[in-house]
Design a protein around this motif. Structure first.
Motif, PDB file in Angstrom:
ATOM      1  N   UNK A  33       0.816  -1.217   0.000  1.00  0.00           N
ATOM      2  CA  UNK A  33       0.000   0.000   0.000  1.00  0.00           C
ATOM      3  C   UNK A  33       0.851   1.269   0.000  1.00  0.00           C
ATOM      4  N   UNK A  34       1.866   1.379   0.896  1.00  0.00           N
ATOM      5  CA  UNK A  34       2.659   2.615   0.883  1.00  0.00           C
ATOM      6  C   UNK A  34       3.540   2.774  -0.355  1.00  0.00           C
ATOM      7  N   UNK A  35       3.712   1.698  -1.113  1.00  0.00           N
ATOM      8  CA  UNK A  35       4.578   1.720  -2.293  1.00  0.00           C
ATOM      9  C   UNK A  35       3.808   2.015  -3.588  1.00  0.00           C
ATOM     10  N   UNK A  36       2.489   2.064  -3.506  1.00  0.00           N
ATOM     11  CA  UNK A  36       1.679   2.247  -4.719  1.00  0.00           C
ATOM     12  C   UNK A  36       2.108   3.466  -5.528  1.00  0.00           C
ATOM     13  N   UNK A  37       2.293   4.599  -4.878  1.00  0.00           N
ATOM     14  CA  UNK A  37       2.647   5.831  -5.593  1.00  0.00           C
ATOM     15  C   UNK A  37       4.105   5.883  -6.006  1.00  0.00           C
ATOM     16  N   UNK A  38       4.931   5.001  -5.451  1.00  0.00           N
ATOM     17  CA  UNK A  38       6.363   5.002  -5.757  1.00  0.00           C
ATOM     18  C   UNK A  38       6.755   3.980  -6.819  1.00  0.00           C
ATOM     19  N   UNK A  39       5.882   3.025  -7.090  1.00  0.00           N
ATOM     20  CA  UNK A  39       6.235   1.943  -8.011  1.00  0.00           C
ATOM     21  C   UNK A  39       6.546   2.495  -9.398  1.00  0.00           C
ATOM     22  N   UNK A  40       7.729   2.168  -9.941  1.00  0.00           N
ATOM     23  CA  UNK A  40       8.133   2.707 -11.251  1.00  0.00           C
ATOM     24  C   UNK A  40       7.164   2.373 -12.389  1.00  0.00           C
ATOM     25  N   UNK A  41       6.474   1.246 -12.279  1.00  0.00           N
ATOM     26  CA  UNK A  41       5.520   0.854 -13.323  1.00  0.00           C
ATOM     27  C   UNK A  41       4.146   1.443 -13.125  1.00  0.00           C
ATOM     28  N   UNK A  42       3.977   2.204 -12.061  1.00  0.00           N
ATOM     29  CA  UNK A  42       2.671   2.799 -11.764  1.00  0.00           C
ATOM     30  C   UNK A  42       1.879   1.935 -10.798  1.00  0.00           C
ATOM     31  N   UNK A  43       0.950   2.571 -10.107  1.00  0.00           N
ATOM     32  CA  UNK A  43       0.177   1.846  -9.099  1.00  0.00           C
ATOM     33  C   UNK A  43      -0.754   0.809  -9.709  1.00  0.00           C
ATOM     34  N   UNK A  44      -1.153   1.006 -10.976  1.00  0.00           N
ATOM     35  CA  UNK A  44      -2.075   0.077 -11.621  1.00  0.00           C
ATOM     36  C   UNK A  44      -1.498  -1.334 -11.680  1.00  0.00           C
ATOM     37  N   UNK A  45      -0.186  -1.411 -11.876  1.00  0.00           N
ATOM     38  CA  UNK A  45       0.481  -2.716 -11.965  1.00  0.00           C
ATOM     39  C   UNK A  45       0.309  -3.474 -10.654  1.00  0.00           C
ATOM     40  N   UNK A  46       0.503  -2.775  -9.540  1.00  0.00           N
ATOM     41  CA  UNK A  46       0.365  -3.417  -8.234  1.00  0.00           C
ATOM     42  C   UNK A  46      -1.100  -3.709  -7.910  1.00  0.00           C
ATOM     43  N   UNK A  47      -1.977  -2.772  -8.237  1.00  0.00           N
ATOM     44  CA  UNK A  47      -3.397  -2.978  -7.943  1.00  0.00           C
ATOM     45  C   UNK A  47      -3.982  -4.146  -8.729  1.00  0.00           C
ATOM     46  N   UNK A  48      -3.452  -4.372  -9.910  1.00  0.00           N
ATOM     47  CA  UNK A  48      -3.908  -5.503 -10.721  1.00  0.00           C
ATOM     48  C   UNK A  48      -3.611  -6.836 -10.027  1.00  0.00           C
ATOM     49  N   UNK A  49      -2.533  -6.888  -9.259  1.00  0.00           N
ATOM     50  CA  UNK A  49      -2.133  -8.111  -8.580  1.00  0.00           C
ATOM     51  C   UNK A  49      -2.555  -8.143  -7.105  1.00  0.00           C
ATOM     52  N   UNK A  50      -3.093  -7.049  -6.596  1.00  0.00           N
ATOM     53  CA  UNK A  50      -3.451  -6.949  -5.180  1.00  0.00           C
ATOM     54  C   UNK A  50      -4.410  -8.057  -4.764  1.00  0.00           C
ATOM     55  N   UNK A  51      -4.123  -8.647  -3.602  1.00  0.00           N
ATOM     56  CA  UNK A  51      -4.967  -9.709  -3.075  1.00  0.00           C
ATOM     57  C   UNK A  51      -4.702 -11.067  -3.692  1.00  0.00           C
ATOM     58  N   UNK A  52      -3.618 -11.184  -4.460  1.00  0.00           N
ATOM     59  CA  UNK A  52      -3.345 -12.433  -5.183  1.00  0.00           C
ATOM     60  C   UNK A  52      -1.887 -12.845  -5.031  1.00  0.00           C
ATOM     61  N   UNK A  53      -1.599 -14.037  -5.536  1.00  0.00           N
ATOM     62  CA  UNK A  53      -0.210 -14.497  -5.634  1.00  0.00           C
ATOM     63  C   UNK A  53       0.361 -13.885  -6.903  1.00  0.00           C
ATOM     64  N   UNK A  54       1.317 -12.999  -6.737  1.00  0.00           N
ATOM     65  CA  UNK A  54       1.913 -12.278  -7.866  1.00  0.00           C
ATOM     66  C   UNK A  54       3.310 -12.791  -8.191  1.00  0.00           C
TER      67      UNK A  54
END
Length: 130
Positions: A33-54
Motif C-alpha cells: 500500500x505505501x509503495x503504490x505511488x512510488x512503483x516505477x511501473x505505476x500503481x495500476x500494476x500493483x493494484x492488478x495483482x493486489x490480493x493475489x499471488x503475484x
C-alpha cells in the motif's frame, strides 16, 4: 526473535484495493500500500495483482536486485504452510538463446571462414598456378 506472522490466501484476498494492497510473492506476504505511488511501473500494476499471488508476474518482469532488496521493507509475513507453492529458482539467462545456440554460433564463426579459405586456396591454385 519474533515469529513471522502467517496469513492465508483468503486473508490476502481481502486486501485488494488502493486503501490496502497485499500481494504474495514466493510465499511471502507484502503490504505494498505505501509503495503504490512510488512503483516505477505505476500503481495500476500493483493494484492488478493486489490480493493475489503475484509470484509469476513479478518474476516475469525481471526485477533488479535493488527491487528485491526493497521488498524486505514491505514484508509483513508468510503464507500458511498448507497454501504454499514450490518456489521456482530463477536463474537469469543473459544469452540470447540456450547453450546449444551459443555453441552453434561459435562453431559457425570458425568453420565457415575456414571452409571459405580452403575453397579460395583451391580456386587460386587451379586458375592462377596451372
Amino acid at each position: 526473535m519474533s515469529e513471522t506472522k502467517k496469513y492465508s490466501l483468503a486473508e490476502v484476498k481481502a486486501h485488494n484495493d488502493n486503501n490496502s494492497s497485499w500481494v504474495v510473492i514466493n510465499n511471502n506476504v507484502y503490504d505494498v500500500t505505501p509503495f503504490l505511488n512510488e512503483h516505477p511501473g505505476g500503481e495500476e500494476v500493483l493494484l492488478e495483482q493486489a490480493g493475489r499471488d503475484a509470484s509469476d508476474p513479478f518474476e516475469d518482469v525481471g526485477h533488479s536486485s535493488d527491487a528485491r532488496e526493497l521488498m524486505a521493507k514491505y514484508k509483513i509475513g508468510e503464507l500458511v504452510e498448507s497454501e504454499r507453492k514450490q518456489v521456482k529458482e530463477k536463474i537469469p539467462d543473459w544469452s540470447s538463446g540456450n547453450e546449444t545456440a551459443t555453441t552453434d554460433s561459435t562453431l559457425k564463426s570458425w568453420v565457415i571462414p575456414i571452409i571459405l579459405a580452403i575453397i579460395a586456396t583451391i580456386v587460386y591454385r587451379f586458375y592462377f598456378l596451372s
